[in-house]
Design a protein around this motif. Structure first.
Motif, PDB file in Angstrom:
ATOM      1  N   VAL A 107      46.074  32.966  38.733  1.00 34.73           N
ATOM      2  CA  VAL A 107      45.382  32.126  39.374  1.00 34.73           C
ATOM      3  C   VAL A 107      45.584  31.902  41.451  1.00 34.73           C
ATOM      4  CG1 VAL A 107      44.339  29.896  39.631  1.00 34.73           C
ATOM      5  CG2 VAL A 107      44.614  30.837  37.623  1.00 34.73           C
ATOM      6  N   ASP A 108      46.915  32.182  41.815  1.00 36.29           N
ATOM      7  CA  ASP A 108      47.138  32.536  42.946  1.00 36.29           C
ATOM      8  C   ASP A 108      46.414  33.262  43.299  1.00 36.29           C
ATOM      9  OD1 ASP A 108      48.114  29.774  43.442  1.00 36.29           O
ATOM     10  OD2 ASP A 108      49.510  30.496  43.121  1.00 36.29           O
ATOM     11  N   LEU A 109      46.856  34.622  42.740  1.00 35.06           N
ATOM     12  CA  LEU A 109      47.148  36.136  43.354  1.00 35.06           C
ATOM     13  C   LEU A 109      45.204  36.562  43.410  1.00 35.06           C
ATOM     14  CD1 LEU A 109      48.855  37.786  41.597  1.00 35.06           C
ATOM     15  CD2 LEU A 109      49.792  38.568  43.743  1.00 35.06           C
ATOM     16  N   ALA A 110      44.721  35.712  42.318  1.00 35.18           N
ATOM     17  CA  ALA A 110      43.015  35.719  42.625  1.00 35.18           C
ATOM     18  C   ALA A 110      42.611  34.895  43.394  1.00 35.18           C
ATOM     19  CB  ALA A 110      42.409  34.815  41.828  1.00 35.18           C
ATOM     20  N   ALA A 111      43.234  33.630  44.204  1.00 35.81           N
ATOM     21  CA  ALA A 111      42.769  32.537  45.490  1.00 35.81           C
ATOM     22  C   ALA A 111      42.641  33.443  46.621  1.00 35.81           C
ATOM     23  CB  ALA A 111      43.338  31.513  45.271  1.00 35.81           C
ATOM     24  N   PHE A 112      44.100  35.069  46.841  1.00 35.60           N
ATOM     25  CA  PHE A 112      43.839  35.266  47.753  1.00 35.60           C
ATOM     26  C   PHE A 112      43.061  36.534  47.645  1.00 35.60           C
ATOM     27  CE2 PHE A 112      45.655  38.529  49.676  1.00 35.60           C
ATOM     28  CZ  PHE A 112      46.316  38.426  51.753  1.00 35.60           C
ATOM     29  N   GLU A 113      42.677  36.621  47.343  1.00 35.93           N
ATOM     30  CA  GLU A 113      42.168  38.084  46.758  1.00 35.93           C
ATOM     31  C   GLU A 113      40.463  37.328  46.852  1.00 35.93           C
ATOM     32  OE1 GLU A 113      40.462  42.204  46.376  1.00 35.93           O
ATOM     33  OE2 GLU A 113      42.724  41.587  46.246  1.00 35.93           O
ATOM     34  N   LEU A 114      39.954  36.166  46.464  1.00 36.67           N
ATOM     35  CA  LEU A 114      38.736  35.885  46.645  1.00 36.67           C
ATOM     36  C   LEU A 114      38.286  35.157  48.290  1.00 36.67           C
ATOM     37  CD1 LEU A 114      38.221  35.079  42.922  1.00 36.67           C
ATOM     38  CD2 LEU A 114      36.769  36.958  43.770  1.00 36.67           C
ATOM     39  N   ASP A 115      39.700  34.762  48.432  1.00 32.96           N
ATOM     40  CA  ASP A 115      39.523  34.021  49.677  1.00 32.96           C
ATOM     41  C   ASP A 115      38.558  32.843  49.636  1.00 32.96           C
ATOM     42  OD1 ASP A 115      39.575  33.066  52.280  1.00 32.96           O
ATOM     43  OD2 ASP A 115      38.026  34.078  53.536  1.00 32.96           O
ATOM     44  N   ILE A 116      38.932  32.350  48.507  1.00 31.49           N
ATOM     45  CA  ILE A 116      39.191  30.865  47.987  1.00 31.49           C
ATOM     46  C   ILE A 116      40.101  29.976  47.771  1.00 31.49           C
ATOM     47  CG2 ILE A 116      37.993  29.662  45.655  1.00 31.49           C
ATOM     48  CD1 ILE A 116      36.587  32.402  44.871  1.00 31.49           C
ATOM     49  N   ASP A 117      39.783  28.971  47.921  1.00 25.61           N
ATOM     50  CA  ASP A 117      41.218  27.670  48.385  1.00 25.61           C
ATOM     51  C   ASP A 117      41.785  27.636  46.791  1.00 25.61           C
ATOM     52  OD1 ASP A 117      42.505  25.810  49.983  1.00 25.61           O
ATOM     53  OD2 ASP A 117      42.173  24.723  47.672  1.00 25.61           O
ATOM     54  N   PRO A 118      43.096  27.833  46.481  1.00 29.50           N
ATOM     55  CA  PRO A 118      44.097  27.699  45.418  1.00 29.50           C
ATOM     56  C   PRO A 118      43.273  25.996  44.172  1.00 29.50           C
ATOM     57  CG  PRO A 118      45.069  28.384  46.831  1.00 29.50           C
ATOM     58  CD  PRO A 118      44.949  27.978  47.273  1.00 29.50           C
ATOM     59  N   VAL A 119      43.225  25.292  45.087  1.00 27.11           N
ATOM     60  CA  VAL A 119      43.098  23.931  44.890  1.00 27.11           C
ATOM     61  C   VAL A 119      41.578  24.794  44.115  1.00 27.11           C
ATOM     62  CG1 VAL A 119      42.142  21.947  44.500  1.00 27.11           C
ATOM     63  CG2 VAL A 119      44.489  22.700  46.073  1.00 27.11           C
ATOM     64  N   GLU A 120      40.602  24.312  45.186  1.00 25.18           N
ATOM     65  CA  GLU A 120      39.137  25.011  44.250  1.00 25.18           C
ATOM     66  C   GLU A 120      38.810  26.037  43.487  1.00 25.18           C
ATOM     67  OE1 GLU A 120      34.504  24.638  44.535  1.00 25.18           O
ATOM     68  OE2 GLU A 120      36.668  23.638  45.432  1.00 25.18           O
ATOM     69  N   LEU A 121      39.575  26.759  43.330  1.00 25.23           N
ATOM     70  CA  LEU A 121      39.048  28.142  42.365  1.00 25.23           C
ATOM     71  C   LEU A 121      39.523  27.116  41.175  1.00 25.23           C
ATOM     72  CD1 LEU A 121      38.785  31.046  41.634  1.00 25.23           C
ATOM     73  CD2 LEU A 121      41.596  31.445  41.992  1.00 25.23           C
ATOM     74  N   ARG A 122      40.812  26.233  41.004  1.00 28.08           N
ATOM     75  CA  ARG A 122      41.276  25.605  39.557  1.00 28.08           C
ATOM     76  C   ARG A 122      40.070  25.011  39.280  1.00 28.08           C
ATOM     77  NH1 ARG A 122      45.724  27.334  42.354  1.00 28.08           N
ATOM     78  NH2 ARG A 122      47.330  28.313  40.773  1.00 28.08           N
ATOM     79  N   ARG A 123      39.873  24.282  40.125  1.00 23.06           N
ATOM     80  CA  ARG A 123      38.501  23.193  39.553  1.00 23.06           C
ATOM     81  C   ARG A 123      37.052  24.436  39.018  1.00 23.06           C
ATOM     82  NH1 ARG A 123      38.506  20.173  45.559  1.00 23.06           N
ATOM     83  NH2 ARG A 123      39.454  18.428  44.831  1.00 23.06           N
ATOM     84  N   ARG A 124      36.968  24.993  39.660  1.00 23.40           N
ATOM     85  CA  ARG A 124      35.710  26.124  39.497  1.00 23.40           C
ATOM     86  C   ARG A 124      35.934  26.222  37.407  1.00 23.40           C
ATOM     87  NH1 ARG A 124      33.796  29.917  43.987  1.00 23.40           N
ATOM     88  NH2 ARG A 124      34.183  28.024  45.977  1.00 23.40           N
ATOM     89  N   ASN A 125      37.487  26.149  37.421  1.00 23.65           N
ATOM     90  CA  ASN A 125      37.819  26.679  35.533  1.00 23.65           C
ATOM     91  C   ASN A 125      37.925  25.976  35.280  1.00 23.65           C
ATOM     92  OD1 ASN A 125      36.997  30.002  36.654  1.00 23.65           O
ATOM     93  ND2 ASN A 125      37.963  29.063  37.901  1.00 23.65           N
ATOM     94  N   LEU A 126      38.799  24.823  35.647  1.00 23.93           N
ATOM     95  CA  LEU A 126      38.944  23.601  34.347  1.00 23.93           C
ATOM     96  C   LEU A 126      38.463  23.013  33.639  1.00 23.93           C
ATOM     97  CD1 LEU A 126      40.951  21.489  36.603  1.00 23.93           C
ATOM     98  CD2 LEU A 126      41.949  23.072  36.030  1.00 23.93           C
ATOM     99  N   LEU A 127      39.167  23.142  32.720  1.00 29.63           N
ATOM    100  CA  LEU A 127      37.901  22.891  30.885  1.00 29.63           C
ATOM    101  C   LEU A 127      37.411  21.131  31.928  1.00 29.63           C
ATOM    102  CD1 LEU A 127      40.681  23.247  28.570  1.00 29.63           C
ATOM    103  CD2 LEU A 127      38.167  24.381  28.628  1.00 29.63           C
ATOM    104  N   GLY A 128      36.401  20.380  31.053  1.00 31.07           N
ATOM    105  CA  GLY A 128      35.560  19.390  31.575  1.00 31.07           C
ATOM    106  C   GLY A 128      35.975  19.133  30.250  1.00 31.07           C
ATOM    107  N   ALA A 129      36.171  17.089  31.049  1.00 36.78           N
ATOM    108  CA  ALA A 129      36.583  16.155  30.108  1.00 36.78           C
ATOM    109  C   ALA A 129      35.237  16.227  28.933  1.00 36.78           C
ATOM    110  CB  ALA A 129      36.398  14.766  30.769  1.00 36.78           C
ATOM    111  N   ASP A 130      34.347  16.966  29.158  1.00 33.20           N
ATOM    112  CA  ASP A 130      33.195  17.032  27.583  1.00 33.20           C
ATOM    113  C   ASP A 130      32.925  17.730  26.593  1.00 33.20           C
ATOM    114  OD1 ASP A 130      32.654  18.738  29.677  1.00 33.20           O
ATOM    115  OD2 ASP A 130      30.915  18.165  29.374  1.00 33.20           O
ATOM    116  N   GLN A 131      34.643  18.889  27.363  1.00 39.08           N
ATOM    117  CA  GLN A 131      34.690  19.854  25.979  1.00 39.08           C
ATOM    118  C   GLN A 131      35.669  19.505  24.710  1.00 39.08           C
ATOM    119  OE1 GLN A 131      34.671  22.749  29.925  1.00 39.08           O
ATOM    120  NE2 GLN A 131      34.391  23.957  28.222  1.00 39.08           N
ATOM    121  N   PHE A 132      35.638  18.267  24.958  1.00 35.62           N
ATOM    122  CA  PHE A 132      37.377  17.915  24.109  1.00 35.62           C
ATOM    123  C   PHE A 132      36.412  17.550  22.992  1.00 35.62           C
ATOM    124  CE2 PHE A 132      39.370  18.299  27.910  1.00 35.62           C
ATOM    125  CZ  PHE A 132      40.719  18.917  27.761  1.00 35.62           C
ATOM    126  N   PRO A 133      37.341  17.772  21.814  1.00 38.03           N
ATOM    127  CA  PRO A 133      38.845  18.545  21.499  1.00 38.03           C
ATOM    128  C   PRO A 133      37.745  19.850  21.866  1.00 38.03           C
ATOM    129  CG  PRO A 133      37.552  17.874  19.464  1.00 38.03           C
ATOM    130  CD  PRO A 133      37.243  17.524  20.489  1.00 38.03           C
TER     131      PRO A 133
END
Length: 557
Positions: A368-394
């Motif tokens: 994920v860090d390598l992807a953030a560097f490659e796409l020039d997206i902040d590492p936190v923001e890249l994770r935000r865009r891909n985290l599972l949503g609270a409404d997806q559980f279980p």
């Protein structure tokens, strides 16, 4: 008792004994007629054993006995778990040695120093053979084989169910990561003391995470009735996965103690520990596919796991926990995962802190860090865009793992707030623009963790005495995690008994009938619930007794 004690700071109940030096470890326990064992070990990684001569060692001062594999005729065994049934390990090497430090003989004397000195008199003749110490090299054609009859160093493996995980990705980042083999290095090394009795029963004091499993292994190998072996685990100076199950040295000490009819103790030296108690050991190839906007589209993993000699069970972690946690906390539609556990001429690999799960996190988060560097997206923001949503559980992952609940976005937002992430990024940028000699590095990682992955049940019992005190008995085996405090808090909360009036009992097979021990983050979840259920059962009985005495309905008590 008003309110609840749970969630509040309390004074730990297990610490005073240790802080004043009153706690006893295996190496501290006295015994009449105690003998000490020292092992003679292979100095080569791979070789054919031509001869082991212990005759001179038997004549050394203080020596009571010196034994080879031929003298003891012990059955081959597997460690905590069986990775490959055809790769059982003899407790003392027989025809071959397969790693540096493998025991080939044992000397027993009336002092530890005498045993170590006499071990120097043992003459071992080994014909060296080509060795392989790297898991990838071990899987290559023509690699030296641990077990020639198998024709391969592959102990076990699993293929990928899907191989199109990267189809449709705009960007793919790739990496080879080595999660290196490490020494577990607990403060107290491995230790065991075996006390045989004239009636054929045996009491063993052993530094272990799982006393009941240890008992079951030893009774099975020595064909003993479980009632003939009592296992007691005193204080344990750390384990971290390295003291799960019975070791080769444990079995040898049991054999010589029974043979000599005297108590025998072995305490591993730090040098022995550093070449014997290992964990981790994965070479990981990962490829992460993404769209240009940072959305993850797929993941491909190829793992070479180092099982060490005799197919150490640590090699199985790549096939189990690493695989099950490969998706982490993200939405990843497709995952292709394959793994191979290879035997090498190194110490058998076991578990260490997290046992396969941190390895999965390390691989995924680096990608994920390598992807953030490659796409020039902040590492936190890249994770935000891909985290599972609270409404997806279980949620059921592509690996088949079910996540029960969570709010990963809220957790990430809160840690970013607490860290002052935006300010840290500004500080970092300013330092870089100025060319400061002292730069600022910022690491970001999100992960999800499985606990009590093996499931199962646990023994838990609570007894309230006539003086108002209580005793807890539980099948877990704490060694620094704070079980005595945690379980006492549960009982105090349920029954209103002060913590100082609660006695905690564990790690003695004579008074705790069964138990799964401690490992895999299972103790509070499984053992704590067992203790809680026992406390609830006591409360039901108490209400019924009080109702009978007060001539009232139990519901009114």
């Amino acid at each position: 008792m008003p309110g609840s004690i749970l969630g509040n700071a309390v004074v730990r109940v297990e610490d005073p004994e240790l802080l004043v030096g009153a706690g006893a470890f295996v190496g501290d326990l006295p015994a009449d007629g105690l003998l000490h064992a020292a092992f003679v070990r292979s100095s080569v990684a791979h070789g054919r054993v031509l001869s082991v001569d212990v005759s001179d060692a038997r004549t050394q001062p203080g020596v009571v006995g010196a034994f080879t594999a031929a003298d003891l005729e012990l059955p081959a065994f597997h460690g905590l778990a069986v990775l490959n049934a055809d790769c059982a390990r003899p407790p003392l090497a027989t025809d071959k040695v397969r790693f540096v430090g493998e025991p080939v003989a044992v000397v027993v004397a009336d002092s530890a120093a005498a045993a170590v000195d006499a071990a120097e008199a043992v003459v071992v003749d080994i014909e060296p053979l080509p060795a392989v110490v790297d898991p990838e090299a071990a899987l290559a054609d023509g690699a030296p084989l641990q077990f020639e009859e198998l024709g391969t160093n592959l102990a076990a493996g699993l293929g990928a169910r899907a191989d199109d995980a990267l189809a449709g990705a705009d960007v793919v980042v790739r990496g080879r990561l080595e999660n290196q083999r490490i020494a577990v290095a607990p403060l107290e090394c491995d230790a065991v003391a075996v006390h045989p009795a004239t009636d054929g029963t045996v009491t063993a004091y052993v530094s272990t995470q799982m006393p009941h499993l240890w008992r079951d292994t030893v009774t099975r190998l020595f064909e003993l009735d479980p009632g003939q072996l009592r296992v007691i685990t005193p204080h344990v100076g750390g384990a971290f996965g390295g003291k799960a199950g019975a070791s080769a040295e444990h079995l040898v000490v049991v054999a010589v103690a029974r043979r000599l009819g005297r108590p025998v103790r072995w305490v591993q030296s730090r040098s022995e520990n550093l070449v014997a108690m290992h964990g981790r050991g994965q070479v990981q190839y990962g490829e992460l596919g993404l769209r240009r906007d940072g959305t993850i589209t797929g993941l491909r993993c190829r793992i070479a796991a180092d099982a060490g000699a005799y197919a150490g069970f640590g090699g199985a972690l790549a096939l189990g926990p690493t695989r099950s946690m490969a998706q982490g906390p993200y939405r990843i539609p497709t995952i292709s995962y394959a793994a191979a556990a290879a035997m090498t001429n190194t110490a058998p690999v076991g578990a260490f802190r997290g046992a396969g799960r941190p390895e999965a996190t390390a691989l995924l988060e680096r990608l994920v860090d390598l992807a953030a560097f490659e796409l020039d997206i902040d590492p936190v923001e890249l994770r935000r865009r891909n985290l599972l949503g609270a409404d997806q559980f279980p949620f059921r992952t592509a690996m088949g793992t079910t996540y029960d609940c969570g709010d990963y976005q809220a957790a990430l937002d809160e840690v970013v707030r607490l860290a002052g992430y935006d300010e840290l990024r500004r500080d970092q940028a300013e330092r870089r623009s100025r060319g400061d000699h002292v730069q600022l590095g910022i690491g970001v990682s999100t992960y999800v963790e499985v606990t009590a992955g093996g499931g199962g049940s646990e023994f838990g019992a609570v007894e309230v005495h006539t003086d108002g005190t209580a005793t807890i008995r539980v099948g877990t085996s704490g060694h620094g995690q704070g079980h005595a405090t945690s379980f006492s808090m549960i009982v105090a909360d349920r029954l209103g008994i002060p913590m100082e009036a609660i006695r905690f009992v564990q790690s003695d097979t004579a008074v705790v009938p069964r138990g799964g021990g401690t490992g895999g983050s299972r103790s509070l979840q499984i053992g704590g619930n067992a203790v809680g259920a026992a406390a609830d059962a006591v409360l039901v009985q108490a209400r019924e007794l009080a109702a009978a005495h007060l001539e009232a309905a139990p519901a009114d008590i």
